[in-house]
Design a protein around this motif. Structure first.
Motif, PDB file in Angstrom:
ATOM      1  N   ARG B  33       0.837  -1.212   0.000  1.00  0.00           N
ATOM      2  CA  ARG B  33       0.000   0.000   0.000  1.00  0.00           C
ATOM      3  C   ARG B  33       0.869   1.260   0.000  1.00  0.00           C
ATOM      4  NH1 ARG B  33      -3.942  -3.211   2.665  1.00  0.00           N
ATOM      5  NH2 ARG B  33      -2.869  -3.157   4.644  1.00  0.00           N
ATOM      6  N   VAL B  34       1.920   1.212   0.811  1.00  0.00           N
ATOM      7  CA  VAL B  34       2.804   2.388   0.913  1.00  0.00           C
ATOM      8  C   VAL B  34       3.474   2.667  -0.431  1.00  0.00           C
ATOM      9  CG1 VAL B  34       4.944   3.219   1.951  1.00  0.00           C
ATOM     10  CG2 VAL B  34       3.247   2.094   3.370  1.00  0.00           C
ATOM     11  N   VAL B  35       4.087   1.650  -1.016  1.00  0.00           N
ATOM     12  CA  VAL B  35       4.853   1.902  -2.248  1.00  0.00           C
ATOM     13  C   VAL B  35       3.925   2.144  -3.435  1.00  0.00           C
ATOM     14  CG1 VAL B  35       7.001   0.809  -1.529  1.00  0.00           C
ATOM     15  CG2 VAL B  35       5.257  -0.587  -2.606  1.00  0.00           C
ATOM     16  N   TYR B  36       2.705   1.601  -3.362  1.00  0.00           N
ATOM     17  CA  TYR B  36       1.766   1.888  -4.453  1.00  0.00           C
ATOM     18  C   TYR B  36       1.434   3.376  -4.464  1.00  0.00           C
ATOM     19  CZ  TYR B  36      -2.188   1.934  -7.561  1.00  0.00           C
ATOM     20  OH  TYR B  36      -3.020   2.237  -8.610  1.00  0.00           O
ATOM     21  N   ARG B  37       1.193   3.934  -3.266  1.00  0.00           N
ATOM     22  CA  ARG B  37       0.851   5.363  -3.210  1.00  0.00           C
ATOM     23  C   ARG B  37       2.003   6.219  -3.733  1.00  0.00           C
ATOM     24  NH1 ARG B  37      -2.347   4.884   2.043  1.00  0.00           N
ATOM     25  NH2 ARG B  37      -4.452   4.702   1.223  1.00  0.00           N
ATOM     26  N   GLU B  47       7.085  -5.128  -7.368  1.00  0.00           N
ATOM     27  CA  GLU B  47       8.536  -5.286  -7.497  1.00  0.00           C
ATOM     28  C   GLU B  47       9.249  -4.661  -6.293  1.00  0.00           C
ATOM     29  OE1 GLU B  47       9.446  -7.099 -10.121  1.00  0.00           O
ATOM     30  OE2 GLU B  47      11.471  -7.103  -9.287  1.00  0.00           O
ATOM     31  N   LEU B  48       8.753  -3.499  -5.885  1.00  0.00           N
ATOM     32  CA  LEU B  48       9.372  -2.808  -4.750  1.00  0.00           C
ATOM     33  C   LEU B  48       9.161  -3.562  -3.437  1.00  0.00           C
ATOM     34  CD1 LEU B  48       8.701   0.938  -5.583  1.00  0.00           C
ATOM     35  CD2 LEU B  48      10.910  -0.188  -5.417  1.00  0.00           C
ATOM     36  N   VAL B  49       8.044  -4.247  -3.318  1.00  0.00           N
ATOM     37  CA  VAL B  49       7.821  -5.060  -2.115  1.00  0.00           C
ATOM     38  C   VAL B  49       8.910  -6.145  -2.049  1.00  0.00           C
ATOM     39  CG1 VAL B  49       6.260  -6.722  -1.029  1.00  0.00           C
ATOM     40  CG2 VAL B  49       5.342  -4.637  -2.000  1.00  0.00           C
ATOM     41  N   GLN B  50       9.162  -6.791  -3.175  1.00  0.00           N
ATOM     42  CA  GLN B  50      10.223  -7.816  -3.240  1.00  0.00           C
ATOM     43  C   GLN B  50      11.561  -7.218  -2.826  1.00  0.00           C
ATOM     44  OE1 GLN B  50      10.363 -11.086  -4.571  1.00  0.00           O
ATOM     45  NE2 GLN B  50       8.150 -11.125  -4.459  1.00  0.00           N
ATOM     46  N   GLU B  51      11.878  -6.088  -3.446  1.00  0.00           N
ATOM     47  CA  GLU B  51      13.176  -5.460  -3.178  1.00  0.00           C
ATOM     48  C   GLU B  51      13.304  -5.043  -1.715  1.00  0.00           C
ATOM     49  OE1 GLU B  51      14.292  -2.325  -5.786  1.00  0.00           O
ATOM     50  OE2 GLU B  51      13.696  -3.428  -7.574  1.00  0.00           O
ATOM     51  N   TRP B  72      11.001  -0.053  10.759  1.00  0.00           N
ATOM     52  CA  TRP B  72      12.299  -0.248  10.084  1.00  0.00           C
ATOM     53  C   TRP B  72      12.062  -0.638   8.619  1.00  0.00           C
ATOM     54  CZ3 TRP B  72      15.043  -4.935   8.637  1.00  0.00           C
ATOM     55  CH2 TRP B  72      16.406  -4.752   8.394  1.00  0.00           C
ATOM     56  N   LEU B  73      11.124  -1.546   8.423  1.00  0.00           N
ATOM     57  CA  LEU B  73      10.811  -2.026   7.080  1.00  0.00           C
ATOM     58  C   LEU B  73      10.215  -0.890   6.238  1.00  0.00           C
ATOM     59  CD1 LEU B  73      10.923  -4.849   5.717  1.00  0.00           C
ATOM     60  CD2 LEU B  73       8.500  -5.074   6.227  1.00  0.00           C
ATOM     61  N   TYR B  74       9.378  -0.083   6.884  1.00  0.00           N
ATOM     62  CA  TYR B  74       8.742   1.047   6.203  1.00  0.00           C
ATOM     63  C   TYR B  74       9.820   1.993   5.651  1.00  0.00           C
ATOM     64  CZ  TYR B  74       5.652   5.121   5.666  1.00  0.00           C
ATOM     65  OH  TYR B  74       4.965   6.196   5.165  1.00  0.00           O
ATOM     66  N   ARG B  75      10.842   2.231   6.469  1.00  0.00           N
ATOM     67  CA  ARG B  75      11.912   3.139   6.021  1.00  0.00           C
ATOM     68  C   ARG B  75      12.663   2.554   4.832  1.00  0.00           C
ATOM     69  NH1 ARG B  75      14.023   4.627  11.927  1.00  0.00           N
ATOM     70  NH2 ARG B  75      12.182   5.789  12.535  1.00  0.00           N
TER      71      ARG B  75
END
Lengths: 251, 211
Positions: B33-37, B47-51, B72-75
């Motif tokens: 959700r974060v990277v989609y926004r 792809e970014l979730v994987q990375e 930590w993961l969010y950052r």
């Protein structure tokens, strides 16, 4: 009277302006700044959060399966672990336990080399097959999930993986038959047929080709069976690992 | 009782690689959700979730177990998104990267799906136009501005959290939010006369200092 800057007005909408109380006081006194502030506030309210589509139900599983193969094999360094906050405590506790265990083992451990030999993996061919089949089923599961979610087109990597799996599939099927495991042998037989279909499909897979393979996977409930049998294999392995320990405790 | 994230991390650090799966299952949807926004694209977000998880795994030894794993993961996710947006900006040069689709095409990750709006056809049209302009303006923001604005406006993160995630001072984080808002304002101001936003007394569209 000095009016508020654009930055003060914008940041105050989020409560982030320096001297927020001072900004509030100014807004109470100055109609012009108050109007500008209300205008920006109103404008920001119009900007709605971007709607996020819900990922597919198997998103977590797909993420893990894709990720797992890319996780480096390396173990975390002993020093790194020792110096982690929990690692220090764990290391101290482990050291105490190790000393106690060594003491107890010296006193009570059975000195029977014949019995010990029976518990080694090499003395148990069924266990060797189970370990290999467990790994084989995990890889197959990942491939099937990828096929179920792939886009039509070049699926070269998936087809190569299917060919690799097919080679070992025949071997494990024969081993499962020999060790008297019809459940695993039956599943590997079904899996082998789908792997053959994937491996022998055209290199440029059309939507029709892909749909046909997916239909086959779905109609046979293959993915579900692979998961169930894979889980069963892992449970049997764990039971086998626990059994020698229980036996040695009884001695 | 559910095992804590810190306990799972300790398990992975002790050599149980498969335990990492628990963390993936717990956090992948939130990170998506974060990277989609931030990216506005489903394939890019996946792809970014994987990375993000790959980077987290590689750096797990540096994770302070008393800290919050989710934060930590969010950052890490924000940093990955920042890198991604920077490289995409370089690749796309000044091309328009976002468009608004009436019927979103799932194949086109550059399209932004607009949220449903309230009643009244005129209001619906106006609201859609606002979101169109917002999407266009989002494409004009620098990666840091886009991320700072998304975090502050859409995720409700504090300036401190933004500054930590972007590894900049709080003043720079505030400046990113401010610049992003100004760019969005310049896109939305033309709609002011149409009832979407009331007329702005004294607004010149500039980055004015105290008068």
């Amino acid at each position: 009277m000095n009016h508020l800057s654009e930055a003060q007005i914008v940041l105050h909408c989020y409560g982030d302006a320096e001297d927020g109380a001072g900004v509030d006081r100014h807004l109470a006194e100055c109609a012009e700044c108050r109007a500008r502030f209300q205008h920006v506030q109103q404008l920001l309210r119009q900007i709605e959060p971007i709607e996020v589509p819900e990922p597919p139900a198997i998103f977590e599983e797909k993420t893990w399966l894709r990720l797992r193969d890319h996780l480096p094999e390396k173990r975390f360094g002993f020093r790194q672990w020792i110096f982690a906050p929990v690692g220090r405590w764990a290391f101290s506790a482990a050291a105490v336990l190790l000393i106690a265990a060594a003491f107890l083992a010296g006193r009570f451990w059975p000195r029977n080399p014949v019995e010990n030999a029976k518990n080694t993996p090499l003395a148990n061919p069924q266990r060797v097959v189970l370990v290999a089949v467990g790994d084989h089923l995990e890889r197959s599961q990942m491939l099937l999930v990828e096929i179920m979610n792939a886009d039509p087109g070049t699926l070269g990597d998936e087809q190569k993986e299917a060919r690799d799996l097919l080679d070992s599939n025949h071997l494990y099927q024969a081993s499962a038959m020999q060790t008297g495991d019809p459940q695993v042998a039956g599943l590997l037989d079904e899996l082998g047929r789908v792997l053959t279909e994937i491996a022998n499909s055209p290199s440029q897979m059309s939507p029709g080709d892909l749909q046909q393979i997916r239909g086959r996977i779905q109609s046979d409930g293959l993915l579900f069976k692979v998961r169930v049998v894979g889980s069963d294999v892992n449970s049997r392995l764990r039971r086998q690992e626990q059994a020698p320990a229980a036996n040695s405790q009884r001695l | 009782m559910e095992v804590t994230d810190a306990a799972v991390v300790a398990q992975v650090l002790a050599g149980d690689r498969d335990a990492f799966r628990v963390l993936v299952e717990r956090h992948s949807r939130g990170i998506f959700r974060v990277v989609y926004r931030m990216t506005g694209s489903q394939p890019d977000a996946e792809e970014l979730v994987q990375e993000t998880f790959l980077r987290a795994y590689k750096n797990l030894g540096g994770f302070e177990l008393r800290a919050n794993f989710g934060t930590w993961l969010y950052r890490i996710a924000v940093n990955r998104a920042l890198d991604f947006l920077s490289s995409r900006k370089t690749q796309m040069q000044n091309k328009e990267t976002y468009s608004i689709a009436d019927s979103p095409d799932p194949e086109d990750g550059r399209q932004v799906q607009l949220p449903a709006t309230g009643p009244g056809p005129e209001r619906v049209l106006l609201s859609a136009e606002i979101q169109t302009r917002v999407a266009q303006a989002m494409g004009l923001l620098t990666p840091a501005e886009r991320i700072a604005f998304t975090m502050r406006h859409m995720e409700g993160q504090s300036i401190e959290e933004i500054s930590q995630a972007l590894k900049v001072k709080t003043s720079a984080a505030k400046n990113c939010v401010f610049r992003a808002v100004q760019k969005l304002r310049s896109q939305l101001e033309p709609l002011a006369g149409r009832g979407a936003v009331s007329a702005l007394p004294g607004y010149s569209g500039g980055y004015g200092d105290a008068k």
